[in-house]
Design a protein around this motif. Structure first.
Motif, PDB file in Angstrom:
ATOM      1  N   ARG A   1       0.832  -1.195   0.000  1.00 42.19           N
ATOM      2  CA  ARG A   1       0.000   0.000   0.000  1.00 42.19           C
ATOM      3  C   ARG A   1       0.871   1.251   0.000  1.00 42.19           C
ATOM      4  NH1 ARG A   1      -1.313   3.809   3.051  1.00 42.19           N
ATOM      5  NH2 ARG A   1      -3.258   4.952   2.700  1.00 42.19           N
ATOM      6  N   GLY A   2       1.971   1.220   0.777  1.00 39.36           N
ATOM      7  CA  GLY A   2       2.845   2.391   0.844  1.00 39.36           C
ATOM      8  C   GLY A   2       3.433   2.752  -0.503  1.00 39.36           C
ATOM      9  N   MET A   3       3.871   1.743  -1.262  1.00 38.00           N
ATOM     10  CA  MET A   3       4.446   2.010  -2.580  1.00 38.00           C
ATOM     11  C   MET A   3       3.374   2.514  -3.538  1.00 38.00           C
ATOM     12  SD  MET A   3       6.557  -0.548  -5.124  1.00 38.00           S
ATOM     13  CE  MET A   3       8.045  -0.475  -4.126  1.00 38.00           C
ATOM     14  N   TYR A   4       2.184   1.940  -3.453  1.00 35.07           N
ATOM     15  CA  TYR A   4       1.100   2.360  -4.336  1.00 35.07           C
ATOM     16  C   TYR A   4       0.737   3.819  -4.086  1.00 35.07           C
ATOM     17  CZ  TYR A   4      -3.321   2.135  -6.895  1.00 35.07           C
ATOM     18  OH  TYR A   4      -4.344   2.359  -7.785  1.00 35.07           O
ATOM     19  N   ARG A   5       0.559   4.188  -2.813  1.00 33.52           N
ATOM     20  CA  ARG A   5       0.178   5.565  -2.490  1.00 33.52           C
ATOM     21  C   ARG A   5       1.310   6.554  -2.759  1.00 33.52           C
ATOM     22  NH1 ARG A   5      -4.959   4.823  -2.793  1.00 33.52           N
ATOM     23  NH2 ARG A   5      -4.708   7.027  -3.131  1.00 33.52           N
ATOM     24  N   ALA A   6       2.559   6.090  -2.689  1.00 38.68           N
ATOM     25  CA  ALA A   6       3.698   6.980  -2.928  1.00 38.68           C
ATOM     26  C   ALA A   6       3.762   7.469  -4.368  1.00 38.68           C
ATOM     27  CB  ALA A   6       4.994   6.269  -2.561  1.00 38.68           C
ATOM     28  N   GLN A   7       2.983   6.856  -5.266  1.00 41.84           N
ATOM     29  CA  GLN A   7       2.992   7.276  -6.668  1.00 41.84           C
ATOM     30  C   GLN A   7       2.439   8.685  -6.874  1.00 41.84           C
ATOM     31  OE1 GLN A   7       2.157   3.750  -9.634  1.00 41.84           O
ATOM     32  NE2 GLN A   7       0.640   3.711  -7.999  1.00 41.84           N
ATOM     33  N   VAL A   8       1.632   9.160  -5.923  1.00 41.68           N
ATOM     34  CA  VAL A   8       1.011  10.487  -6.082  1.00 41.68           C
ATOM     35  C   VAL A   8       2.105  11.550  -6.158  1.00 41.68           C
ATOM     36  CG1 VAL A   8      -0.522  12.210  -5.072  1.00 41.68           C
ATOM     37  CG2 VAL A   8      -1.074   9.766  -4.867  1.00 41.68           C
ATOM     38  N   GLY A   9       2.226  12.188  -7.311  1.00 40.33           N
ATOM     39  CA  GLY A   9       3.196  13.261  -7.495  1.00 40.33           C
ATOM     40  C   GLY A   9       4.627  12.806  -7.628  1.00 40.33           C
ATOM     41  N   SER A  10       4.879  11.512  -7.793  1.00 39.80           N
ATOM     42  CA  SER A  10       6.259  11.021  -7.808  1.00 39.80           C
ATOM     43  C   SER A  10       6.506  10.116  -9.000  1.00 39.80           C
ATOM     44  CB  SER A  10       6.583  10.266  -6.517  1.00 39.80           C
ATOM     45  OG  SER A  10       7.866   9.676  -6.597  1.00 39.80           O
ATOM     46  N   GLU A  11       7.288  10.591  -9.954  1.00 34.27           N
ATOM     47  CA  GLU A  11       7.697   9.762 -11.079  1.00 34.27           C
ATOM     48  C   GLU A  11       8.598   8.620 -10.608  1.00 34.27           C
ATOM     49  OE1 GLU A  11       8.565   8.671 -15.242  1.00 34.27           O
ATOM     50  OE2 GLU A  11       6.884   9.386 -14.044  1.00 34.27           O
ATOM     51  N   THR A  12       9.444   8.895  -9.616  1.00 33.87           N
ATOM     52  CA  THR A  12      10.341   7.855  -9.089  1.00 33.87           C
ATOM     53  C   THR A  12       9.537   6.684  -8.521  1.00 33.87           C
ATOM     54  OG1 THR A  12      12.026   9.493  -8.557  1.00 33.87           O
ATOM     55  CG2 THR A  12      12.173   7.370  -7.424  1.00 33.87           C
ATOM     56  N   ALA A  13       8.475   7.006  -7.761  1.00 34.25           N
ATOM     57  CA  ALA A  13       7.662   5.952  -7.159  1.00 34.25           C
ATOM     58  C   ALA A  13       6.910   5.163  -8.232  1.00 34.25           C
ATOM     59  CB  ALA A  13       6.685   6.547  -6.160  1.00 34.25           C
ATOM     60  N   LYS A  14       6.469   5.825  -9.288  1.00 31.52           N
ATOM     61  CA  LYS A  14       5.763   5.117 -10.356  1.00 31.52           C
ATOM     62  C   LYS A  14       6.694   4.159 -11.085  1.00 31.52           C
ATOM     63  CE  LYS A  14       2.083   8.492 -11.098  1.00 31.52           C
ATOM     64  NZ  LYS A  14       1.415   9.435 -12.007  1.00 31.52           N
ATOM     65  N   LEU A  15       7.904   4.599 -11.346  1.00 30.11           N
ATOM     66  CA  LEU A  15       8.879   3.720 -11.980  1.00 30.11           C
ATOM     67  C   LEU A  15       9.219   2.547 -11.066  1.00 30.11           C
ATOM     68  CD1 LEU A  15      11.247   6.420 -13.526  1.00 30.11           C
ATOM     69  CD2 LEU A  15       9.884   4.760 -14.807  1.00 30.11           C
ATOM     70  N   ALA A  16       9.379   2.823  -9.765  1.00 26.45           N
ATOM     71  CA  ALA A  16       9.710   1.763  -8.812  1.00 26.45           C
ATOM     72  C   ALA A  16       8.577   0.761  -8.687  1.00 26.45           C
ATOM     73  CB  ALA A  16      10.026   2.372  -7.446  1.00 26.45           C
ATOM     74  N   ARG A  17       7.348   1.246  -8.660  1.00 25.19           N
ATOM     75  CA  ARG A  17       6.189   0.355  -8.559  1.00 25.19           C
ATOM     76  C   ARG A  17       6.130  -0.575  -9.767  1.00 25.19           C
ATOM     77  NH1 ARG A  17       0.314   1.037 -10.117  1.00 25.19           N
ATOM     78  NH2 ARG A  17      -0.396  -1.123 -10.009  1.00 25.19           N
ATOM     79  N   TRP A  18       6.311  -0.007 -10.982  1.00 26.13           N
ATOM     80  CA  TRP A  18       6.231  -0.812 -12.190  1.00 26.13           C
ATOM     81  C   TRP A  18       7.359  -1.853 -12.233  1.00 26.13           C
ATOM     82  CZ3 TRP A  18       2.787  -2.370 -15.333  1.00 26.13           C
ATOM     83  CH2 TRP A  18       3.094  -2.846 -16.611  1.00 26.13           C
ATOM     84  N   SER A  19       8.561  -1.440 -11.873  1.00 25.59           N
ATOM     85  CA  SER A  19       9.688  -2.383 -11.851  1.00 25.59           C
ATOM     86  C   SER A  19       9.449  -3.493 -10.847  1.00 25.59           C
ATOM     87  CB  SER A  19      10.993  -1.641 -11.507  1.00 25.59           C
ATOM     88  OG  SER A  19      11.303  -0.680 -12.490  1.00 25.59           O
ATOM     89  N   THR A  20       8.934  -3.134  -9.670  1.00 20.91           N
ATOM     90  CA  THR A  20       8.656  -4.141  -8.639  1.00 20.91           C
ATOM     91  C   THR A  20       7.591  -5.117  -9.103  1.00 20.91           C
ATOM     92  OG1 THR A  20       9.227  -2.582  -6.884  1.00 20.91           O
ATOM     93  CG2 THR A  20       7.855  -4.458  -6.262  1.00 20.91           C
ATOM     94  N   GLU A  21       6.558  -4.590  -9.739  1.00 22.78           N
ATOM     95  CA  GLU A  21       5.471  -5.458 -10.182  1.00 22.78           C
ATOM     96  C   GLU A  21       5.942  -6.416 -11.273  1.00 22.78           C
ATOM     97  OE1 GLU A  21       0.669  -5.041 -10.877  1.00 22.78           O
ATOM     98  OE2 GLU A  21       1.921  -3.258 -10.725  1.00 22.78           O
ATOM     99  N   LYS A  22       6.783  -5.935 -12.177  1.00 25.22           N
ATOM    100  CA  LYS A  22       7.295  -6.810 -13.233  1.00 25.22           C
ATOM    101  C   LYS A  22       8.166  -7.932 -12.665  1.00 25.22           C
ATOM    102  CE  LYS A  22       9.147  -3.744 -16.006  1.00 25.22           C
ATOM    103  NZ  LYS A  22       9.851  -3.232 -17.206  1.00 25.22           N
ATOM    104  N   LEU A  23       8.900  -7.623 -11.598  1.00 25.69           N
ATOM    105  CA  LEU A  23       9.763  -8.638 -10.999  1.00 25.69           C
ATOM    106  C   LEU A  23       8.991  -9.593 -10.091  1.00 25.69           C
ATOM    107  CD1 LEU A  23      12.882  -6.473 -10.028  1.00 25.69           C
ATOM    108  CD2 LEU A  23      12.820  -8.319 -11.726  1.00 25.69           C
ATOM    109  N   ALA A  24       8.076  -9.033  -9.293  1.00 31.09           N
ATOM    110  CA  ALA A  24       7.442  -9.831  -8.243  1.00 31.09           C
ATOM    111  C   ALA A  24       6.284 -10.675  -8.749  1.00 31.09           C
ATOM    112  CB  ALA A  24       6.955  -8.908  -7.125  1.00 31.09           C
ATOM    113  N   THR A  25       5.542 -10.184  -9.746  1.00 27.94           N
ATOM    114  CA  THR A  25       4.351 -10.920 -10.193  1.00 27.94           C
ATOM    115  C   THR A  25       4.682 -12.310 -10.726  1.00 27.94           C
ATOM    116  OG1 THR A  25       3.250  -8.818 -10.688  1.00 27.94           O
ATOM    117  CG2 THR A  25       2.301 -10.795 -11.645  1.00 27.94           C
ATOM    118  N   PRO A  26       5.699 -12.454 -11.595  1.00 31.98           N
ATOM    119  CA  PRO A  26       6.006 -13.816 -12.060  1.00 31.98           C
ATOM    120  C   PRO A  26       6.391 -14.759 -10.924  1.00 31.98           C
ATOM    121  CG  PRO A  26       7.082 -12.180 -13.445  1.00 31.98           C
ATOM    122  CD  PRO A  26       6.539 -11.450 -12.259  1.00 31.98           C
ATOM    123  N   ARG A  27       7.109 -14.257  -9.937  1.00 29.21           N
ATOM    124  CA  ARG A  27       7.512 -15.113  -8.823  1.00 29.21           C
ATOM    125  C   ARG A  27       6.306 -15.516  -7.983  1.00 29.21           C
ATOM    126  NH1 ARG A  27      12.597 -11.347  -6.809  1.00 29.21           N
ATOM    127  NH2 ARG A  27      13.891 -11.593  -8.686  1.00 29.21           N
TER     128      ARG A  27
END
Length: 477
Positions: free
Chosen positions: A287-313
């Motif tokens: 939830r913290g990473m998801y909400r951190a996306q508000v106003g933050s390009e860094t958080a959006k990039l981090a969320r997408w990278s995390t999701e691409k790595l974690a979802t297959p596992r």
């Protein structure tokens, strides 16, 4: 003085900021999931549990409301966002939770007036079954899902209403009717996606399917290729039982990169299904990473990278169908009082998805709205509902925005919504009605060509317009 539609929207949004006490007087104020619809009601009734007491209470309230000339609106969890379960100065009836009754031999379960999906999933799980189609979260009422004709991510199904065999409905005069595809057909078709405007759903007979052990596969691809790959994964002979997609929302590659997740059946060891868990298709992101996306390009990039790595596992390990469905909407809930989460949903012909996303890349940034998530789902054709949003198969683009609670943000959201609706209609698609009431009336008529027929049936079966809500008042009155 001439008042424009945008002036009206901005003035309405300004009222949001007023203290509730100033709006309330002696009346109770109810709201919905948007937090933007503080609505005074004359009477708020928590309906009693137990069928006989429930039926009597409904008839009494309808009679009293008729004598007083008040509208009536029903709600369970009130997760709509445009007052679809609220009637100003009316009687609001909140439906209590109730347990479903499964029939394994018939392959159905009976859901009562206030049954929530969180009641259905564990009940069916205990006997080895699962809802054929449900919303992607378990907080909502089953009758409410039918009333908004919501869809899920089980494939290749259409909306949830396509799995409903019959409903028992109370009309405005207190009459109880059974409605189905064979009996009182016009009422059944109008009530499916009819937003409670035809009557009160007392019970539903709904299809269920065997629970299954699933394993997910994940593919990252350009968004322009998503529709072709999605349809290929669901083609005749394909083994996918559930599927969804996701899009990157970072400014760097805004809606350019996609992820396709499909779930296929696995044999359970010794036919012994593991216990159901509480899960979520977004549980790869905190939830913290998801909400951190508000106003933050860094958080959006981090969320997408995390999701691409974690979802297959995460989905490489077997998980039951019911575990995937058993997720509350509160997982990623907003707690910032200065902002609210607003959903949009557009239903796009698959061959037009790339064109729609191209339009979104222009429209959304230009209006300054904070897009946090886009989920893509398949929706099979719906030949039944009068207000069908998928007359043929569609890809649903479900968008979650974080909006400031200010008049200017509300006006900007209205302008953006109008533009997106114009684009999706031009591409042969439609938009979903349970959200903010920002569409123009002409847009509504184009997206839902049988709208006038729906209104005629409504007035035929409810001539005194007893069942009303803010959506009726805004679009159809």
């Amino acid at each position: 003085m001439k008042i424009t539609r945008r002036d009206f929207v901005a003035a309405g949004a300004a009222a949001i900021a007023l203290p509730t006490a100033a709006l309330a007087g002696q009346r109770e104020i109810l709201n919905d999931a948007s937090g933007l619809n503080p609505t005074p009601v004359t009477k708020h009734v928590i309906a009693p549990d137990g069928r006989d007491a429930f039926i009597k209470a409904l008839r009494d309230e309808l009679k009293e409301a008729s004598q007083a000339g008040r509208p009536v609106a029903l709600g369970a969890a009130r997760h709509s966002m445009g007052g679809q379960s609220l009637a100003r100065d009316g009687t609001a009836i909140t439906l209590p939770p109730s347990s479903p009754i499964p029939d394994a031999q018939a392959g159905t379960y009976t859901a009562g007036y206030g049954t929530r999906w969180r009641d259905v999933v564990p009940t069916l799980d205990a006997i080895g079954f699962s809802p054929a189609v449900m919303q992607s979260n378990n907080d909502f009422g089953v009758a409410s899902t039918f009333s908004v004709n919501a869809h899920g991510w089980a494939v290749p199904h259409g909306p949830m209403g396509s799995t409903v065999r019959s409903v028992e409905m109370m009309l405005a005069d207190g009459t109880l009717l059974r409605c189905s595809r064979e009996e009182n057909v016009d009422l059944f078709r109008a009530a499916m996606g009819g937003y409670g405007l035809l009557g009160i759903i007392v019970s539903l007979e709904v299809d269920m399917v065997p629970n299954a052990l699933l394993r997910g596969t994940v593919k990252t691809l350009p968004a322009t290729n998503f529709a072709d790959d999605f349809l290929m994964a669901l083609a005749p002979g394909a083994t996918a039982l559930m599927a969804y997609g996701r899009l990157s929302v970072s400014r760097r590659d805004f809606l350019e990169e996609a992820m396709l997740v499909t779930f296929h059946g696995q044999d359970a060891p010794g036919n012994d299904m593991p216990p159901m868990k509480k899960s979520s298709i977004v549980s790869t992101v905190s939830r913290g990473m998801y909400r951190a996306q508000v106003g933050s390009e860094t958080a959006k990039l981090a969320r997408w990278s995390t999701e691409k790595l974690a979802t297959p596992r995460m989905y490489s390990r077997p998980i039951t169908r019911n575990s995937l469905l058993n997720a509350p909407v509160s997982n990623l809930a907003n707690t910032d009082p200065s902002r609210t989460d607003i959903l949009h949903e557009y239903f796009v012909p698959p061959d037009m998805l790339a064109s729609f996303l191209e339009a979104c890349r222009d429209v959304i940034p230009r209006h300054g709205q904070e897009l946090l998530n886009v989920t893509l789902r398949y929706v099979g054709s719906d030949p039944t509902s009068l207000l069908a949003y998928a007359p043929s198969s569609r890809i649903a683009a479900v968008m979650s925005f974080s909006q400031l609670v200010t008049p200017s943000a509300e006006a900007a959201m209205t302008r953006m919504t109008e533009e997106l609706i114009d684009h999706v209609i031009a591409l042969g698609g439609s938009f979903y009605l349970p959200y903010r009431l920002h569409a123009r009336r002409d847009q509504l008529a184009k997206a839902y060509p049988r709208l006038d027929e729906f209104v005629r049936l409504k007035r035929q079966h409810d001539p005194k317009l007893r069942f009303r809500n803010l959506m009726w008042d805004a679009y159809l009155a």
